[in-house]
Design a protein around this motif. Structure first.
Motif, PDB file in Angstrom:
ATOM      1  N   LEU A  71       0.815  -1.213   0.000  1.00 59.05           N
ATOM      2  CA  LEU A  71       0.000   0.000   0.000  1.00 59.05           C
ATOM      3  C   LEU A  71       0.850   1.265   0.000  1.00 59.05           C
ATOM      4  N   GLY A  72       2.034   1.236   0.618  1.00 57.74           N
ATOM      5  CA  GLY A  72       2.906   2.399   0.660  1.00 57.74           C
ATOM      6  C   GLY A  72       2.274   3.569   1.385  1.00 57.74           C
ATOM      7  N   ASP A  73       2.554   4.777   0.908  1.00 56.05           N
ATOM      8  CA  ASP A  73       1.941   5.982   1.480  1.00 56.05           C
ATOM      9  C   ASP A  73       0.445   5.961   1.156  1.00 56.05           C
ATOM     10  N   LEU A  74      -0.388   6.148   2.188  1.00 57.27           N
ATOM     11  CA  LEU A  74      -1.841   5.997   2.046  1.00 57.27           C
ATOM     12  C   LEU A  74      -2.545   7.330   2.190  1.00 57.27           C
ATOM     13  N   ARG A  89      -2.776   1.047   7.223  1.00 58.90           N
ATOM     14  CA  ARG A  89      -1.582   1.877   7.102  1.00 58.90           C
ATOM     15  C   ARG A  89      -0.321   1.061   7.339  1.00 58.90           C
ATOM     16  N   VAL A  90       0.719   1.424   6.626  1.00 55.41           N
ATOM     17  CA  VAL A  90       2.006   0.733   6.754  1.00 55.41           C
ATOM     18  C   VAL A  90       2.867   1.515   7.746  1.00 55.41           C
ATOM     19  N   GLN A 109      -8.144  12.634  15.137  1.00 55.94           N
ATOM     20  CA  GLN A 109      -7.064  13.259  15.898  1.00 55.94           C
ATOM     21  C   GLN A 109      -6.769  12.512  17.197  1.00 55.94           C
ATOM     22  N   ALA A 110      -7.733  11.724  17.681  1.00 55.37           N
ATOM     23  CA  ALA A 110      -7.532  10.966  18.921  1.00 55.37           C
ATOM     24  C   ALA A 110      -6.791   9.650  18.682  1.00 55.37           C
ATOM     25  N   LEU A 111      -6.592   9.259  17.423  1.00 57.69           N
ATOM     26  CA  LEU A 111      -5.884   8.013  17.133  1.00 57.69           C
ATOM     27  C   LEU A 111      -4.396   8.151  17.446  1.00 57.69           C
ATOM     28  N   ASP A 112      -3.774   7.027  17.735  1.00 57.12           N
ATOM     29  CA  ASP A 112      -2.338   7.009  18.027  1.00 57.12           C
ATOM     30  C   ASP A 112      -1.680   5.885  17.227  1.00 57.12           C
ATOM     31  N   PRO A 113      -0.907   6.234  16.201  1.00 57.66           N
ATOM     32  CA  PRO A 113      -0.590   7.588  15.752  1.00 57.66           C
ATOM     33  C   PRO A 113      -1.745   8.193  14.963  1.00 57.66           C
ATOM     34  N   ALA A 130       0.044  12.929  -7.519  1.00 58.83           N
ATOM     35  CA  ALA A 130       0.946  11.836  -7.131  1.00 58.83           C
ATOM     36  C   ALA A 130       1.430  11.990  -5.695  1.00 58.83           C
ATOM     37  N   CYS A 131       0.514  12.309  -4.781  1.00 62.42           N
ATOM     38  CA  CYS A 131       0.887  12.555  -3.382  1.00 62.42           C
ATOM     39  C   CYS A 131       0.841  11.303  -2.519  1.00 62.42           C
ATOM     40  N   ALA A 132       0.352  10.191  -3.061  1.00 61.65           N
ATOM     41  CA  ALA A 132       0.269   8.950  -2.287  1.00 61.65           C
ATOM     42  C   ALA A 132       0.439   7.765  -3.222  1.00 61.65           C
ATOM     43  N   ASP A 133       0.947   6.662  -2.670  1.00 61.44           N
ATOM     44  CA  ASP A 133       1.021   5.438  -3.462  1.00 61.44           C
ATOM     45  C   ASP A 133      -0.370   4.864  -3.688  1.00 61.44           C
TER      46      ASP A 133
END
Length: 279
Positions: A71-74, A89-90, A109-113, A130-133
């Motif tokens: 998936l790379g950058d998501l 997410r990777v 915003q409450a998620l970690d990370p 092309a900002c994400a894989d």
């Protein structure tokens, strides 16, 4: 195009053809702000809480991983509560989300990370090409309402793959618990959402992969009678509608006692649609 089920994910195929599948969720994450329901609960929060207690991620995520192993950058468009993106997410790779609803932004915003949050809808996102894989869009309105325009935007953002998750069951796609009800009560069009999506795309725009997974939306409610009143209000039934006690009894018969109240379950099916940037 050859569909496959969660049980047959290892038989994933890519082809040039197309075969129609059998979409829901309501109200979908990513649909913007929503007025509180009569019982004071934001419908987006009610939906997100239901996803928290459902097997949605467990059923759908394996199909996405089978179709897109790297998936790379998501980039997650209309991320809602972020449950699916957080699972996919990777570690060590970028995870960005576009989300217009303040109540869902707070959840994210409450998620970690926590992901990088872009506040607003997909049309106003202003993200570079092309900002994400991988670009993910799960259970949001755009694939049903503007499939061609939304696909073009997703392809602009994606370096490798675009993944949509859309409703595929024959049933309602609006109010969360409408799937508990007969069609005569909820009054929604029961055409599978994936059929609507694919009808809005040209042959050249059809996905390389179509997969399906059955799952169960579950809502744990403290008071079935109160939930029935709220649902009847959302359906637009007047206070003296004779169907109201029937609705209460209908939900009570389906409710399963659990530690925190009563669990209501609705069968769902999701279709995973995948495009390669070269397709």
């Amino acid at each position: 195009m050859t569909p496959f089920s969660a049980a047959g994910a290892n038989r994933l195929n890519e082809s040039q053809g197309f075969e129609s599948q059998g979409f829901d969720h309501g109200p979908p994450p990513g649909s913007g702000g929503a007025s509180p329901e009569p019982d004071g609960v934001d419908p987006l929060e009610r939906y997100a809480a239901g996803i928290d207690t459902s097997d949605y991620v467990a059923r759908v995520a394996p199909l996405i991983r089978a179709a897109v192993p790297n998936l790379g950058d998501l980039l997650d468009i209309g991320a809602g509560g972020g449950q699916l993106g957080a699972h996919l997410r990777v570690p060590g790779r970028a995870w960005s989300v576009v989300e217009p609803a303040p109540v869902m932004q707070s959840r994210l915003q409450a998620l970690d990370p926590a992901p990088r949050l872009v506040r607003g809808g997909w049309k106003e996102a202003g993200l570079p090409a092309a900002c994400a894989d991988t670009v993910l869009a799960a259970n949001m309105p755009a694939p049903l309402t503007e499939p061609a325009a939304f696909l073009a935007r997703c392809r602009t953002w994606a370096r490798r793959s675009v993944v949509w998750v859309v409703p595929a069951q024959h049933g309602p796609r609006g109010i969360c618990l409408a799937g508990c009800l007969p069609q005569a009560w909820h009054g929604e069009d029961e055409t599978p959402g994936v059929d609507i999506v694919l009808r809005g795309l040209s042959a050249a725009e059809r996905p390389a992969i179509v997969a399906e997974a059955a799952w169960t939306f579950t809502a744990v409610v403290a008071d079935v009678a109160r939930t029935a009143r709220s649902l009847a209000d959302r359906l637009g039934w007047p206070p003296d509608d004779p169907r109201r006690p029937e609705l209460r009894d209908h939900l009570a018969a389906r409710a399963v006692p659990v530690a925190d109240g009563h669990r209501l379950s609705v069968a769902r099916t999701s279709a995973v649609l995948v495009w390669r940037t070269h397709s």
